[in-house]
Write a protein that holds these residues in place. Structure first.
Motif, PDB file in Angstrom:
ATOM      1  N   UNK A   1       0.805  -1.222   0.000  1.00  0.00           N
ATOM      2  CA  UNK A   1       0.000   0.000   0.000  1.00  0.00           C
ATOM      3  C   UNK A   1       0.832   1.264   0.000  1.00  0.00           C
ATOM      4  N   UNK A   2       2.069   1.192   0.418  1.00  0.00           N
ATOM      5  CA  UNK A   2       2.897   2.384   0.543  1.00  0.00           C
ATOM      6  C   UNK A   2       3.032   3.180  -0.753  1.00  0.00           C
ATOM      7  N   UNK A   3       3.377   2.570  -1.898  1.00  0.00           N
ATOM      8  CA  UNK A   3       3.496   3.372  -3.128  1.00  0.00           C
ATOM      9  C   UNK A   3       2.167   3.985  -3.554  1.00  0.00           C
ATOM     10  N   UNK A   4       1.067   3.260  -3.391  1.00  0.00           N
ATOM     11  CA  UNK A   4      -0.250   3.783  -3.744  1.00  0.00           C
ATOM     12  C   UNK A   4      -0.588   4.974  -2.880  1.00  0.00           C
ATOM     13  N   UNK A   5      -0.311   4.845  -1.611  1.00  0.00           N
ATOM     14  CA  UNK A   5      -0.616   5.910  -0.664  1.00  0.00           C
ATOM     15  C   UNK A   5       0.243   7.145  -0.953  1.00  0.00           C
TER      16      UNK A   5
ATOM     17  N   UNK B   1       1.399   8.045  -3.818  1.00  0.00           N
ATOM     18  CA  UNK B   1       1.000   8.682  -5.070  1.00  0.00           C
ATOM     19  C   UNK B   1      -0.260   9.535  -4.904  1.00  0.00           C
ATOM     20  N   UNK B   2      -1.111   9.202  -3.940  1.00  0.00           N
ATOM     21  CA  UNK B   2      -2.309  10.016  -3.717  1.00  0.00           C
ATOM     22  C   UNK B   2      -2.178  10.893  -2.469  1.00  0.00           C
ATOM     23  N   UNK B   3      -0.998  10.918  -1.895  1.00  0.00           N
ATOM     24  CA  UNK B   3      -0.659  11.767  -0.754  1.00  0.00           C
ATOM     25  C   UNK B   3      -1.611  11.562   0.432  1.00  0.00           C
ATOM     26  N   UNK B   4      -1.798  10.328   0.793  1.00  0.00           N
ATOM     27  CA  UNK B   4      -2.612  10.048   1.977  1.00  0.00           C
ATOM     28  C   UNK B   4      -1.681   9.584   3.104  1.00  0.00           C
ATOM     29  N   UNK B   5      -2.208   9.475   4.262  1.00  0.00           N
ATOM     30  CA  UNK B   5      -1.413   8.965   5.370  1.00  0.00           C
ATOM     31  C   UNK B   5      -2.032   7.652   5.837  1.00  0.00           C
ATOM     32  N   UNK B   6      -1.196   6.634   6.009  1.00  0.00           N
ATOM     33  CA  UNK B   6      -1.693   5.356   6.478  1.00  0.00           C
ATOM     34  C   UNK B   6      -1.993   5.440   7.962  1.00  0.00           C
ATOM     35  N   UNK B   7      -3.073   4.844   8.365  1.00  0.00           N
ATOM     36  CA  UNK B   7      -3.436   4.795   9.772  1.00  0.00           C
ATOM     37  C   UNK B   7      -2.542   3.785  10.459  1.00  0.00           C
ATOM     38  N   UNK B   8      -1.691   4.210  11.392  1.00  0.00           N
ATOM     39  CA  UNK B   8      -0.777   3.262  12.052  1.00  0.00           C
ATOM     40  C   UNK B   8      -1.511   2.196  12.844  1.00  0.00           C
ATOM     41  N   UNK B   9      -2.762   2.436  13.191  1.00  0.00           N
ATOM     42  CA  UNK B   9      -3.534   1.430  13.939  1.00  0.00           C
ATOM     43  C   UNK B   9      -3.789   0.176  13.105  1.00  0.00           C
TER      44      UNK B   9
END
Length: 72
Positions: free
Chosen positions: A55-59, A61-69
């Motif tokens: 998910x990291x590259x997808x995230x 590219x759309x400038x989102x932040x992954x929920x660490x939870x």
């Protein structure tokens, strides 16, 4: 993701201890349970790390932040 990596490391250590105990107590139900539980934790932790890396590259590219939870 560090918590997922810690989970995999801890589960690996648990698997190592369970294999040593299994040599000494081959018919112990508790030791067998620990062995299976450690293997399951390794698989779950590995899956979390792989999902994060997928998910990291997808995230990014759309400038989102992954929920660490999601990865604890």
């Amino acid at each position: 993701m560090p918590s997922a990596c810690d989970t995999v490391r801890d589960a690996g250590n648990g698997l190592l201890m369970a294999t040593h105990q299994l040599k000494q107590q081959p018919f112990s139900t508790k030791v067998r349970y620990n062995l299976v539980d450690s293997a399951r934790n390794i698989l779950e932790g590995t899956m979390k790390v792989l999902i994060f890396l997928y998910l990291l590259p997808t995230c990014a590219s759309i400038q989102c932040s992954l929920n660490p939870c999601l990865f604890t």
